[in-house]
Design an enzyme around this catalytic site. Sequence first.
Site, short mmCIF file in Angstrom:
data_model
loop_
_atom_site.label_atom_id
_atom_site.label_comp_id
_atom_site.label_asym_id
_atom_site.label_seq_id
_atom_site.Cartn_x
_atom_site.Cartn_y
_atom_site.Cartn_z
N ASN A 15 5.10 -4.81 2.55
CA ASN A 15 6.02 -4.14 1.64
C ASN A 15 6.56 -2.86 2.25
O ASN A 15 5.79 -1.97 2.64
CB ASN A 15 5.31 -3.82 0.31
CG ASN A 15 6.25 -3.16 -0.69
OD1 ASN A 15 7.18 -3.77 -1.17
ND2 ASN A 15 6.00 -1.89 -0.98
N ASP A 16 7.86 -2.78 2.40
CA ASP A 16 8.59 -1.56 2.78
C ASP A 16 8.42 -1.14 4.25
O ASP A 16 9.40 -0.89 4.94
CB ASP A 16 8.16 -0.41 1.85
CG ASP A 16 8.96 0.86 2.11
OD1 ASP A 16 10.07 0.76 2.68
OD2 ASP A 16 8.49 1.95 1.74
N GLY B 177 4.98 -8.73 -14.71
CA GLY B 177 4.35 -9.13 -15.96
C GLY B 177 4.01 -10.60 -16.04
O GLY B 177 3.76 -11.13 -17.13
N GLU C 95 0.85 -1.19 0.00
CA GLU C 95 0.00 0.00 0.00
C GLU C 95 0.88 1.23 0.00
O GLU C 95 1.60 1.50 0.96
CB GLU C 95 -0.92 0.01 1.22
CG GLU C 95 -1.97 -1.08 1.25
CD GLU C 95 -3.06 -0.89 0.22
OE1 GLU C 95 -3.10 0.19 -0.43
OE2 GLU C 95 -3.89 -1.80 0.05
N CYS D 85 20.26 -19.18 -44.67
CA CYS D 85 18.88 -18.98 -44.22
C CYS D 85 17.99 -20.16 -44.59
O CYS D 85 17.12 -20.56 -43.82
CB CYS D 85 18.33 -17.69 -44.82
SG CYS D 85 19.19 -16.19 -44.27
N THR E 270 2.44 -2.15 -13.27
CA THR E 270 2.41 -1.96 -11.81
C THR E 270 3.69 -1.33 -11.28
O THR E 270 3.71 -0.85 -10.16
CB THR E 270 2.18 -3.30 -11.08
OG1 THR E 270 3.25 -4.19 -11.39
CG2 THR E 270 0.85 -3.90 -11.49
#
Length: 517
Positions: free
Chosen positions: A71-72, A179, A42, A450, A139
């Site tokens: 978080n943090d 992701g 948050e 190729c 995000t």
Amino acid sequence: MIEVDYSVYLVTDSTMVPESSTFLKQVEDSINNGATLIQLREKKLSTLDFIERAKQVHELTKQKGIPLIINDRIDIALAIDAEGVHVGQDDMPAILARKLLGPNKILGVTCSNVEEAKTVAEEGIADYVGLGTVYKTNTKKDVKDPEGTGPIGIRKMLQVLFKYQKDTGKKIYSVAIGGINHSNANKVLYQCSIPGYGLDGLAVVSCIMANEDAGKATRELVEIILSRPEWTKNITETRSKCQLEDKLKSLRQNKPLVHHITNNVVKNFSANVTLAIGASPIMSELPEEYEEFASTIPNLSLVLNLGTPSSNLMEVFKHAIKVYNKHGKHILFDPVACGASKARLECSRILLNTGQVSVIKGNVGEISSIWKLTSTYEESTGNQASLMQGVDSIADLSEDQIIEIGREVSIDFKTVVVITGVNNYVIDGYTFEKIKGGHQLMSYITGTGCSLGSTIGAFLASAADGNFKSTFNVFDAVVGAVELYNLAGNNAGKVSSSPGTFMTNFIDQLYSMSVAQ
């Protein structure tokens, strides 16, 4: 220290909750359906509101016996006695965070590159690291690489953690973040690993927090994580060691289609080679039809030739890789002249990060350049000299060096490597075959390198390992394709006096060996 299952790590985001649900319902539904670890993130709540929300989430996690990571905010974690804290590189230093938390709380640290991973290993105080971002994500905006570090970058960081474990006997756990969703979860786990060491879990955000049915989304994610990627199904490491003629029978029976996304210079020649061996070519740069191709055509492969890249074509390449991976179709990647410029090597890095390829084919200079992307390559000891002049290799390496470089590329990218030249080397980890090259006249004709990719693509699409079983050995099929191509070239050279006559004779040889039997 509590036992932690990092496999399904949900990072919350209250801004993503759909109108039909609530924040707590999304979290609870995920916990009840397979989430193994919750990180409460948050950024905008006041301290008082953050504490209240943390208490509510903690009640949910305690009921299921899973840890809550804050978080943090160490102050919030201490206030509610959460199980741990996660800090980023711009947050409180990990050493100070550990002092405040004490020895028995979980401490996670974000790592986005090798140097940050080395710092975490040197400190030796983190319980786990969040590695990423893997892919571009909405995000996190303040990342060093907007496109994501990709599996290539993750593998380099895993090498650091693996070395730490071997040196100390202790493990720093790891989760990938950025992701990751239902479309790529098992691909991330497959690609983000090195021999003897891999990720312990995946951290996800939007694919659960923004989902109308968070419970179902979590169950489906767990199922995907436990499943094998599509392209690994029916693949066997057991070699059949069949003769070339057996492999050609598979080719003739299956009548494969080879989708080329290649450069304009070689399209006609590549198409003619494909037809000459009994396969059908299609040259398409229209992304809208790739899903239809990959989902409805059984004997199909993709030949992706970097030849003449552009910004628009790079997007086409990336879309094709994702679609073909989704449906388990084989991809051959030809990193044409990737050693000629930093821009071309960066294109190769982006494409190899996008998805899985079954074969990487190139000359010594091209494969040596791809080697620079491996997790075992070290800038301080690797060859920094230019390896290419235009599309031509100027690398001067011994046979042992060539094989070792091919082996490291093969192991890191989990792919079969074909190195072309006077001698051709087909390498799959510690297995390799040396195949004599075709004829010197081939070097005077644009596209002979190729169109070897076209031939390999046809063998891949038709599972032409000669075994005629439900399982498929990619290495055996590739060896067959390289043998056919070079034998036809050698035979054509014996009856040709110039490049012009060689081209006709070469196509005739391919046809007579493959189709007219």
